[in-house]
Design a protein around this motif. Sequence first.
Motif, PDB file in Angstrom:
ATOM      1  N   GLN A  56       5.857 -27.987 -18.271  1.00 58.59           N
ATOM      2  CA  GLN A  56       5.319 -28.550 -17.030  1.00 58.59           C
ATOM      3  C   GLN A  56       5.296 -27.501 -15.920  1.00 58.59           C
ATOM      4  OE1 GLN A  56       4.555 -31.915 -17.849  1.00 58.59           O
ATOM      5  NE2 GLN A  56       3.062 -31.528 -16.238  1.00 58.59           N
TER       6      GLN A  56
ATOM      7  N   GLY B  46      -6.632 -32.114 -16.323  1.00 60.41           N
ATOM      8  CA  GLY B  46      -6.185 -32.444 -17.672  1.00 60.41           C
ATOM      9  C   GLY B  46      -4.936 -31.658 -18.032  1.00 60.41           C
ATOM     10  N   THR B  47      -3.944 -31.699 -17.142  1.00 60.17           N
ATOM     11  CA  THR B  47      -2.733 -30.914 -17.408  1.00 60.17           C
ATOM     12  C   THR B  47      -1.930 -31.481 -18.583  1.00 60.17           C
ATOM     13  OG1 THR B  47      -1.597 -32.119 -15.656  1.00 60.17           O
ATOM     14  CG2 THR B  47      -2.489 -29.968 -15.089  1.00 60.17           C
ATOM     15  N   ALA B  48      -2.015 -32.800 -18.825  1.00 62.13           N
ATOM     16  CA  ALA B  48      -1.304 -33.372 -19.975  1.00 62.13           C
ATOM     17  C   ALA B  48      -1.875 -32.840 -21.298  1.00 62.13           C
ATOM     18  CB  ALA B  48      -1.337 -34.894 -19.932  1.00 62.13           C
ATOM     19  N   PRO B  49      -3.208 -32.851 -21.487  1.00 58.31           N
ATOM     20  CA  PRO B  49      -3.742 -32.202 -22.696  1.00 58.31           C
ATOM     21  C   PRO B  49      -3.361 -30.718 -22.764  1.00 58.31           C
ATOM     22  CG  PRO B  49      -5.439 -33.534 -21.660  1.00 58.31           C
ATOM     23  CD  PRO B  49      -4.270 -33.538 -20.726  1.00 58.31           C
TER      24      PRO B  49
ATOM     25  N   VAL C   2      -0.713 -29.133 -21.575  1.00 64.55           N
ATOM     26  CA  VAL C   2       0.694 -28.988 -21.958  1.00 64.55           C
ATOM     27  C   VAL C   2       0.901 -29.310 -23.442  1.00 64.55           C
ATOM     28  CG1 VAL C   2       2.967 -30.074 -21.667  1.00 64.55           C
ATOM     29  CG2 VAL C   2       1.675 -29.345 -19.663  1.00 64.55           C
ATOM     30  N   ASN C   3       0.136 -30.287 -23.937  1.00 70.88           N
ATOM     31  CA  ASN C   3       0.326 -30.738 -25.317  1.00 70.88           C
ATOM     32  C   ASN C   3      -0.561 -30.032 -26.330  1.00 70.88           C
ATOM     33  OD1 ASN C   3       2.394 -33.002 -25.209  1.00 70.88           O
ATOM     34  ND2 ASN C   3       1.016 -33.583 -23.547  1.00 70.88           N
TER      35      ASN C   3
ATOM     36  N   TRP D  90      -9.258 -30.129 -21.421  1.00 65.71           N
ATOM     37  CA  TRP D  90      -8.973 -29.817 -20.020  1.00 65.71           C
ATOM     38  C   TRP D  90     -10.082 -28.892 -19.522  1.00 65.71           C
ATOM     39  CZ3 TRP D  90      -8.254 -24.586 -19.218  1.00 65.71           C
ATOM     40  CH2 TRP D  90      -7.884 -23.825 -20.353  1.00 65.71           C
TER      41      TRP D  90
ATOM     42  N   ASN E 246      -4.005 -43.919 -13.934  1.00 60.42           N
ATOM     43  CA  ASN E 246      -2.944 -43.060 -13.400  1.00 60.42           C
ATOM     44  C   ASN E 246      -1.912 -43.942 -12.711  1.00 60.42           C
ATOM     45  OD1 ASN E 246      -3.942 -43.631 -10.704  1.00 60.42           O
ATOM     46  ND2 ASN E 246      -5.554 -42.133 -11.091  1.00 60.42           N
TER      47      ASN E 246
ATOM     48  N   GLY F 287      -7.742 -37.594 -21.177  1.00 58.87           N
ATOM     49  CA  GLY F 287      -6.778 -36.906 -20.326  1.00 58.87           C
ATOM     50  C   GLY F 287      -7.367 -36.118 -19.187  1.00 58.87           C
ATOM     51  N   SER F 288      -8.706 -36.058 -19.099  1.00 58.58           N
ATOM     52  CA  SER F 288      -9.360 -35.354 -17.996  1.00 58.58           C
ATOM     53  C   SER F 288     -10.535 -36.173 -17.479  1.00 58.58           C
ATOM     54  CB  SER F 288      -9.858 -33.969 -18.433  1.00 58.58           C
ATOM     55  OG  SER F 288     -10.713 -33.413 -17.456  1.00 58.58           O
TER      56      SER F 288
END
Length: 264
Positions: free
Chosen positions: A44, A94-97, A99-100, A105, A164, A190-191
């Motif tokens: 993160q 799309g920071t979750a995609p 990071v994963n 993103w 969100n 995610g984005s």
Amino acid sequence: MSHETEHDTRFALAKAVAQEAGAMALDYFYRRETLVIETKRDLQDVVSIADRNVETLIRQRVAEAFATDGFLGEEYGYQEGQSGLTWVVDPIDGTAPFVNGMPTWCVSIAVLHRGVPVIGVIHVPCDDELYAAAAGMGASLNGKSLSLNPSRTLQNAMTGIGCNTHVTPERVGAIVAALLGKGGNFIRNGSGALMLAYVAAGRLVGYYEPHMRAWDCMAGYCLVKEAGGTHLAFPAEGEALLQGHPVLASNRTVYADLLAIHTG
């Protein structure tokens, strides 16, 4: 300088900077695990650093070329300009995609004139895709013109739905249930910015999210409009530009259906 010429030069810069920023973000993406070890941080933190540095790059490029333009970015906020034109940027949507380790993103860059997006560029580094649109000039994907297909409906295509922490789980559930009740189907990658680009490309027939910020949607709105679609108005002058609003963009064939879901 005429507005047309102004838009042309800014459009060229937006495309070039989106690609440069995307290359920087992609470098962080590929090195994210190594960076965690090297910096003794978690993923993160790494994406936060990438976000800030990518936005700083875009801000610098714009300031060098158009010092009097305003700038609104997700990371460093709003800087008012004097030219009547404002850049609205999400360095990594799309920071979750991200990071994963997923490819969904993007870098989102819009230019607003009196609150209306007149330029929209979205770069998807993992897929090497550049979506680009300017007012009155149409929309394109990697240089190929985009034009929405009037035969697409909620029933024979997919609709993007976003959510969100500003939206209750119950509201999200009701939106999904209403869409399924109309015979539609939904996707979330995610984005929000990227799903709006997918609407412009005809991959999704529409996208709806009850609460989004300007940096997530302005480039996508320009893309959808120039591809022949339509969208909900986003209040973008004065304080309203800095606040969250509902976002709905779609092929004209389904706009009324999705608007009915929005108004509930």
